[in-house]
Design an enzyme around this catalytic site. Structure first.
Site, PDB file in Angstrom:
ATOM      1  N   LYS A  88       0.845  -1.320  -0.040  1.00  0.00           N
ATOM      2  CA  LYS A  88      -0.078  -0.135   0.052  1.00  0.00           C
ATOM      3  C   LYS A  88       0.919   1.181  -0.168  1.00  0.00           C
ATOM      4  O   LYS A  88       1.563   1.518   0.887  1.00  0.00           O
ATOM      5  CB  LYS A  88      -0.871  -0.049   1.306  1.00  0.00           C
ATOM      6  CG  LYS A  88      -1.902   1.136   1.412  1.00  0.00           C
ATOM      7  CD  LYS A  88      -2.710   1.248   2.571  1.00  0.00           C
ATOM      8  CE  LYS A  88      -3.488  -0.070   2.670  1.00  0.00           C
ATOM      9  NZ  LYS A  88      -4.258   0.148   4.127  1.00  0.00           N
ATOM     10  N   ASP A 133     -13.514   0.257  11.304  1.00  0.00           N
ATOM     11  CA  ASP A 133     -14.068   0.356  10.000  1.00  0.00           C
ATOM     12  C   ASP A 133     -14.249  -1.311   9.461  1.00  0.00           C
ATOM     13  O   ASP A 133     -13.683  -1.793   8.420  1.00  0.00           O
ATOM     14  CB  ASP A 133     -12.804   1.034   9.079  1.00  0.00           C
ATOM     15  CG  ASP A 133     -13.501   1.246   7.783  1.00  0.00           C
ATOM     16  OD1 ASP A 133     -14.792   1.430   7.369  1.00  0.00           O
ATOM     17  OD2 ASP A 133     -12.780   1.499   6.904  1.00  0.00           O
TER      18      ASP A 133
END
Length: 188
Positions: free
Chosen positions: A41, A135
């Site tokens: 990422k 989340d």
């Protein structure tokens, strides 16, 4: 493409508000790619400082702390002057639970129960260490491999970038009144 002279990019995986994720392999001393596949990422240029960098760094620290079979495995975090910061984790070949459900349709109850047992085990460990994910949704639950929908896949929880940590790491990642996460999956 090669990232930072260490990782051969095999495939673009996803783009998000903070960065881009690639599937890659580490390159050995002879320049040959070596398994396992990794997810890298990389933060966008405009997101490589401030809150986004803190969240990526926080995610790396949390993943290293939560070494568990049902939590994504952190392989490294790199932040050097003149380079875009990036997080390296083990790539989960089965994709996300969200993708699995979209492709397979509703899952049988025994499959859902098997996934939930693994999810609760991961959350138990995280909560015992003072980490609240914030989340949790099917897009952040990953399958280690793709199986038929009547079989229970092995899962790993990922994307701890906006997690809340009590005590140790950084208990104040968001300011009072700010919202982070996915509204459809947030507590009322």
């Amino acid at each position: 493409d090669v990232i930072d002279r260490n990782y051969l990019v095999l495939q673009f995986v996803a783009i998000g508000g903070a960065g881009i994720t690639y599937r890659a392999q580490e390159i050995d001393d002879q320049g040959r790619p070596q398994p396992p596949d990794l997810a890298i990422k990389v933060l966008h240029v405009r997101r490589n400082s401030g809150a986004f960098l803190r969240r990526l760094s926080n995610e790396a620290r949390i993943l290293q702390e939560l070494d568990h079979p049902h939590i994504v495995e952190c392989r490294g975090f790199v932040h050097r002057t003149g380079r875009l910061p990036y997080l390296v984790t083990r790539f989960e070949a089965g994709g996300s639970l969200e993708q699995f459900i979209v492709q397979s349709g509703p899952l049988p109850p025994h499959t859902v129960a098997g996934i939930m047992v693994q999810l609760f085990d991961a959350l138990r460990v995280a909560h015992a260490r003072g980490v609240t994910h914030r989340d949790l949704k099917p897009a952040n639950i990953f399958l280690t491999e793709r199986l038929p929908k009547n079989q229970t896949p092995s899962i790993r929880v990922g994307d701890f970038g906006i997690a809340k940590v009590s005590g140790g790491l950084d208990a104040s990642m968001t300011r009072t009144g700010a919202f982070v996460g996915t509204p459809q999956y947030a507590a009322p």
